[in-house]
Design a protein around this motif. Sequence first.
Motif, short mmCIF file in Angstrom:
data_model
loop_
_atom_site.label_atom_id
_atom_site.label_comp_id
_atom_site.label_asym_id
_atom_site.label_seq_id
_atom_site.Cartn_x
_atom_site.Cartn_y
_atom_site.Cartn_z
N GLU A 6 28.22 48.94 -29.74
CA GLU A 6 29.05 48.35 -28.69
C GLU A 6 28.29 47.27 -27.95
O GLU A 6 27.06 47.29 -27.86
CB GLU A 6 29.48 49.42 -27.68
CG GLU A 6 30.29 50.53 -28.26
CD GLU A 6 29.77 51.89 -27.87
OE1 GLU A 6 30.53 52.86 -27.86
OE2 GLU A 6 28.55 51.98 -27.60
N LEU A 20 34.90 44.09 -24.24
CA LEU A 20 33.99 44.94 -24.99
C LEU A 20 34.21 44.73 -26.48
O LEU A 20 35.33 44.49 -26.92
CB LEU A 20 34.21 46.41 -24.65
CG LEU A 20 34.16 46.80 -23.18
CD1 LEU A 20 34.35 48.31 -23.04
CD2 LEU A 20 32.87 46.37 -22.53
N CYS A 22 33.01 46.32 -30.47
CA CYS A 22 32.42 47.44 -31.20
C CYS A 22 32.43 47.10 -32.68
O CYS A 22 33.51 46.94 -33.28
CB CYS A 22 33.20 48.72 -30.95
SG CYS A 22 32.69 50.11 -31.99
N TRP A 36 38.77 53.31 -27.87
CA TRP A 36 37.85 53.33 -26.76
C TRP A 36 38.15 54.52 -25.85
O TRP A 36 39.33 54.80 -25.57
CB TRP A 36 37.96 52.05 -25.94
CG TRP A 36 37.49 50.84 -26.68
CD1 TRP A 36 38.24 50.00 -27.45
CD2 TRP A 36 36.14 50.34 -26.74
NE1 TRP A 36 37.45 49.00 -27.98
CE2 TRP A 36 36.16 49.20 -27.55
CE3 TRP A 36 34.93 50.74 -26.18
CZ2 TRP A 36 35.01 48.45 -27.83
CZ3 TRP A 36 33.80 50.00 -26.44
CH2 TRP A 36 33.84 48.88 -27.26
N CYS A 95 32.97 53.55 -27.89
CA CYS A 95 33.76 53.21 -29.05
C CYS A 95 33.85 54.44 -29.95
O CYS A 95 32.88 55.20 -30.07
CB CYS A 95 33.10 52.06 -29.80
SG CYS A 95 33.93 51.57 -31.32
N GLY A 106 30.03 55.54 -30.67
CA GLY A 106 28.99 54.59 -30.34
C GLY A 106 28.11 55.17 -29.24
O GLY A 106 28.34 56.27 -28.74
N THR A 109 28.65 51.91 -23.45
CA THR A 109 28.26 50.74 -22.67
C THR A 109 28.81 50.89 -21.26
O THR A 109 29.95 51.30 -21.07
CB THR A 109 28.75 49.44 -23.33
OG1 THR A 109 28.24 48.31 -22.62
CG2 THR A 109 30.27 49.34 -23.39
#
Length: 115
Positions: A6, A20, A22, A36, A95, A106, A109
């Motif tokens: 991400e 964002l 990914c 997400w 993600c 992920g 973030t």
Amino acid sequence: QVRLVESGGGLVQAGGSLRLSCAASGSIFRLNYMGWYRQGPGKQRDLIATITSSGSTNYADSVKDRFTISRDNAKNTVYLQMNSLKPEDTGVYYCALNTDFRMYWGQGTQVTVSS
């Protein structure tokens, strides 16, 4: 092994926007959707938006009409455009890639929205 990376988080004022990204890599079989999730401070991880291979989307009520999920199949990348951000949108955004076999995540973030 599937890997999700991400990018795009940060600090923004209320009313601002962030995007964002990914990127998925590895061997992906029987894909159901990419999406997400958000985990606010002291809260559980909640689904925000998903998109299937065919482009069908789904959103949590809290982000409808403000967030847009999209994907580039050629790049195996999914995006989350976030507009009109609110302080309650603050959290770690993860993600996710869902297949018939398992869910991949992920690293997350951070998104911080100041009032």
